[in-house]
Design an enzyme around this catalytic site. Structure first.
Site, mmCIF file in Angstrom:
data_model
loop_
_atom_site.group_PDB
_atom_site.id
_atom_site.type_symbol
_atom_site.label_atom_id
_atom_site.label_comp_id
_atom_site.label_asym_id
_atom_site.label_seq_id
_atom_site.Cartn_x
_atom_site.Cartn_y
_atom_site.Cartn_z
ATOM 1 N N SER A 135 0.963 -1.475 -0.113
ATOM 2 C CA SER A 135 0.200 -0.015 0.557
ATOM 3 C C SER A 135 0.987 0.776 -0.093
ATOM 4 O O SER A 135 1.417 1.519 -0.955
ATOM 5 C CB SER A 135 -1.334 -0.008 0.862
ATOM 6 O OG SER A 135 -1.936 0.984 1.180
ATOM 7 N N ASP A 141 -10.121 -3.395 -5.171
ATOM 8 C CA ASP A 141 -9.454 -2.728 -4.166
ATOM 9 C C ASP A 141 -9.879 -0.532 -4.313
ATOM 10 O O ASP A 141 -9.217 -0.102 -4.873
ATOM 11 C CB ASP A 141 -7.716 -2.510 -4.651
ATOM 12 C CG ASP A 141 -7.643 -2.030 -3.351
ATOM 13 O OD1 ASP A 141 -7.395 -1.247 -2.559
ATOM 14 O OD2 ASP A 141 -5.680 -2.716 -3.385
ATOM 15 N N HIS A 172 -8.181 -4.109 -0.825
ATOM 16 C CA HIS A 172 -6.770 -3.941 -1.000
ATOM 17 C C HIS A 172 -6.364 -5.482 -0.138
ATOM 18 O O HIS A 172 -4.933 -4.747 -0.039
ATOM 19 C CB HIS A 172 -6.999 -2.398 0.605
ATOM 20 C CG HIS A 172 -5.661 -1.924 0.136
ATOM 21 N ND1 HIS A 172 -5.377 -1.557 -0.784
ATOM 22 C CD2 HIS A 172 -5.611 -1.645 1.583
ATOM 23 C CE1 HIS A 172 -4.110 -1.129 -0.089
ATOM 24 N NE2 HIS A 172 -4.183 -1.029 1.580
#
Length: 706
Positions: free
Chosen positions: A556, A641, A676
């Site tokens: 991320s 995501d 995610h």
């Protein structure tokens, strides 16, 4: 085997700002509907190519997966939590991906002690399975429950269900005994839900850009269209959160941006369920609250008191604040838990978490600055500790503890006597022995002289510490998030192959206090990247590894870190795994139609302002890919995501393929049924770890010794 990597077609797309024109030839890879045939065909071609190039180490991936899974006690039960008339706990079953939510009656009404244990066996009250996620997950590629809330009298359960990974939940209410649905489901909610008595639910919904913007009140049995909106946050820099006080008398609605928050409270006991302002909206002031007796307790951060202070104010006069713990430069107040007669304060000092407990006077009695606190001791040099749900009307605080070599452990601590009892330490199978491993904490000097902490684990009978050992170095460094060195059963498939594993606690995180975060954001963001490089160089200088054996990993915003350092110093690293990375930072922050963009301006800067534009352009990974040699790279994405669009890593890979000047591996894996946080099943996630580790072994040429 695939003969050549996929080549994304180039369709020049001009992006102009401040008189500067960028040409993004891979802009077409963004498809908000996730249905464009050309985009999906390209992603599938990338997946096919990745599978083909990894086929020669599939047996190693399978071996590692078997190792990781073999460390897990598949049929297990977590520590029961006593709430009201029941013990509540989660159970896992052999071969099953998901948990069962269970409860048993408490046979007696005695006080909760650290020695309290749920009876089991023939004479114990029967176990009741309230919800079996394995049953609910049938027919879904992805399944996640984001909230599981029992009503005050224990009769009903509300839970949020996500079946595609986009973190938009459907809220169901069931009878806790029969499992039958109560009323109609509520659509499009977040995981933020709380009971307001036995007949009402309060929940938060999102706007079209995935921003939690409304808090609503639902009366059981009514239609969602009739629900009352208690508050609508119109400012797209702010998002809403919801929390119940430990006393269960109040709900708190918190509206927060990256540096400001303000709070409303709702008195559950009142028939008229209205929000009342608790702390005002003041730029740069951040507050979090709870309740006990006739006082609200508030953690308050400001520019002056950047590591926060803890205050209390009478519930009938919130303007009158009593300072319980003052601001301290060297100690950051992270969180606190309230009890009937105690308060537990979670703090950070010198980069490490700690818990200090204090006694409180009886409700209604005068009190002032907290004194005579008792700090709970921990055994490892570096570790992670987190609060667990505890019971307000008891003197027992429950917390979760682990370290890089200590498996996840749950402790009950008596705040009156100081007695601590280990309720459970997770069983790690496969011959795991924590005494085989060494934990260390080192410090690297950043380019400006700042000392950066590094947490390290290795197996003492396998490493040489002469520069010849392979290493996996991880980092994050954003959002004031603390990446504490917690236990991972997966990582031992590398450590037991002779890897040193290290975590660089770089600026932009919150490990060393608020200033640590502020020195790694906005126009100081590059400190995050140079800190990581300094840690890598320090570890090599200290003979923990060498350039030929150094692998790096980030996810991320940690993927942004990976992209930045790969562009800045590709010569330092042998291989990198870059997971769901935020790598197209400048383009994303300029596009307010992308979820969460405006809320992120206080983290990265608003590039509509020229100073921020050029600063972000100087490090945004997609904008800084160069015609140079890069190490072996694996990039991952989740098609659904909601936090980092799949197109960011897709564009990063496409541009790397176009410009890089080497024959090293560049693989891209986009999971079509994931968000995610990758896939939802507990074993599916392990398969992803195994794939990543097999890639690293392949990149290092260690497949013969795997």
């Amino acid at each position: 085997m695939a003969s050549a990597p996929p080549v994304a077609r180039k369709v020049p797309h001009e992006l102009a700002e401040h008189g500067d024109v960028r040409v993004d030839s891979y802009y077409w890879l963004r498809d908000d509907s996730r249905s464009d045939p050309a985009v999906l065909a390209h992603l599938r071609a990338e997946n096919y190519y990745t599978s083909a190039l990894m086929s020669d180490v599939k047996h190693i991936e399978d071996e590692i997966f078997a190792e990781i899974r073999g460390r897990i006690k598949e049929d297990d039960t977590d520590v029961p939590l006593r709430k009201g008339r029941y013990y509540y706990y989660e159970r896992t079953l052999t071969g099953k991906e998901y948990v069962q939510h269970c409860r048993r009656l408490v046979p007696t009404d005695g006080h909760i002690t650290v020695f309290d244990a749920m009876p089991v066996g023939l004479d114990a009250p029967d176990e009741h399975i309230v919800l079996d996620e394995n049953v609910k997950a049938e027919g879904h590629d992805y399944y996640s429950i984001g909230a599981f809330k029992v009503s005050p009298r224990g009769r009903l359960v509300a839970y949020g269900e996500d079946t595609n990974g986009d973190e938009a939940y459907t809220l169901y209410v069931i009878d806790a005994e029969s499992g039958k649905y109560v009323g109609q489901p509520l659509k499009g909610v977040t995981s933020e839900i709380e009971w307001a008595g036995d007949d009402y639910l309060v929940y938060v919904t999102m706007d079209s850009l995935h921003r939690p913007d409304k808090v609503c009140l639902h009366k059981l049995g009514s239609d969602q269209s009739n629900d009352m909106c208690l508050y609508y946050e119109k400012d797209d820099m702010f998002s809403l959160g919801l929390q119940a006080s430990e006393s269960k008398q109040y709900l708190f609605v918190r509206s927060e941006s990256k540096n400001t928050s303000f709070i409303f409270h709702l008195d559950i006991s009142k028939q008229n369920k209205q929000l009342v302002v608790l702390t005002p909206r003041l730029y740069g002031i951040d507050t979090a609250a709870s309740h006990r007796g006739n006082h609200f307790y508030i953690k308050r951060r400001s520019e002056e008191f950047y590591n926060s202070e803890l205050v209390a104010c009478p519930s009938n006069n919130v303007a009158e604040a009593i300072v319980l713990l003052p601001h301290r430069e060297s100690v950051k107040i992270q969180d606190f838990q309230l009890f009937e007669n105690h308060i537990a304060v979670y703090e950070r000092e010198n980069g490490l978490p700690k818990i200090t407990v204090y006694g409180l006077p009886a409700s209604g009695e005068a009190f002032g600055k907290l004194q005579g606190g008792r700090e709970i001791d921990f055994v490892d040099p570096v570790y992670a500790v987190e609060p667990e749900e505890s019971q307000f009307h008891s003197s027992i605080i429950r917390f979760h503890y682990s370290s890089l070599k200590t498996p996840p452990s749950v402790f009950d601590y008596d705040m009156d006597s100081g007695v601590s009892v280990l309720k459970k330490i997770n069983t790690v199978l496969g011959g795991f022995d924590s005494s085989n491993y060494v934990l260390e904490r080192k410090w690297a000097a950043a380019s400006d002289g700042t000392q950066i902490p590094i947490s390290i684990i290795y197996r003492k009978d396998l490493v040489q510490l002469d520069g010849s050992d392979p290493m996996l170095l991880s980092g994050f460094g954003s959002y004031e998030i603390c990446i504490d060195p917690s236990f991972s059963g997966s990582i031992f498939s590398l450590v037991d192959r002779g890897f040193v594993h290290a975590i660089a606690h770089v600026r932009g995180g919150g490990e060393m206090g608020r200033k640590w975060y502020e020195d790694g954001k906005l126009l100081k963001k590059k400190n995050t990247f140079t800190d990581f490089i300094a840690c890598a160089e320090h570890l090599m200088k200290s003979k923990y590894c060498s350039k030929e054996k150094l692998c790096i990993n980030g996810k991320s915003a940690g993927g942004l870190l990976m992209g930045a350092v790969l562009n800045m110093r590709p010569d330092l690293f042998k291989a990198a795994t870059v997971e769901v990375p935020f790598v197209d930072a400048l383009t994303t922050m300029l596009d307010t139609t992308i979820p969460l963009t405006t809320a992120e301006w206080e983290e990265w800067g608003d590039p509509r302002e020229e100073e921020y534009y050029y600063y972000m352009k100087s490090y945004s990974p997609v904008d800084n890919v160069k015609a140079q040699e890069y190490p072996h790279i694996l990039v991952t994405a989740g098609l659904n995501d909601p936090c980092v669009m799949y197109s960011e890593p897709a564009k990063f890979v496409a541009k790397l393929r176009e410009l890089k000047r080497d024959d090293n591996l560049l693989l891209f894996k986009c999971e079509e049924g994931a968000g995610h946080n990758s896939k939802s099943g507990r074993f599916e996630k392990l398969r992803e770890d195994a794939f990543t580790y097999a890639f690293l072994l392949k990149a290092l040429g260690m497949t013969n010794t795997a």
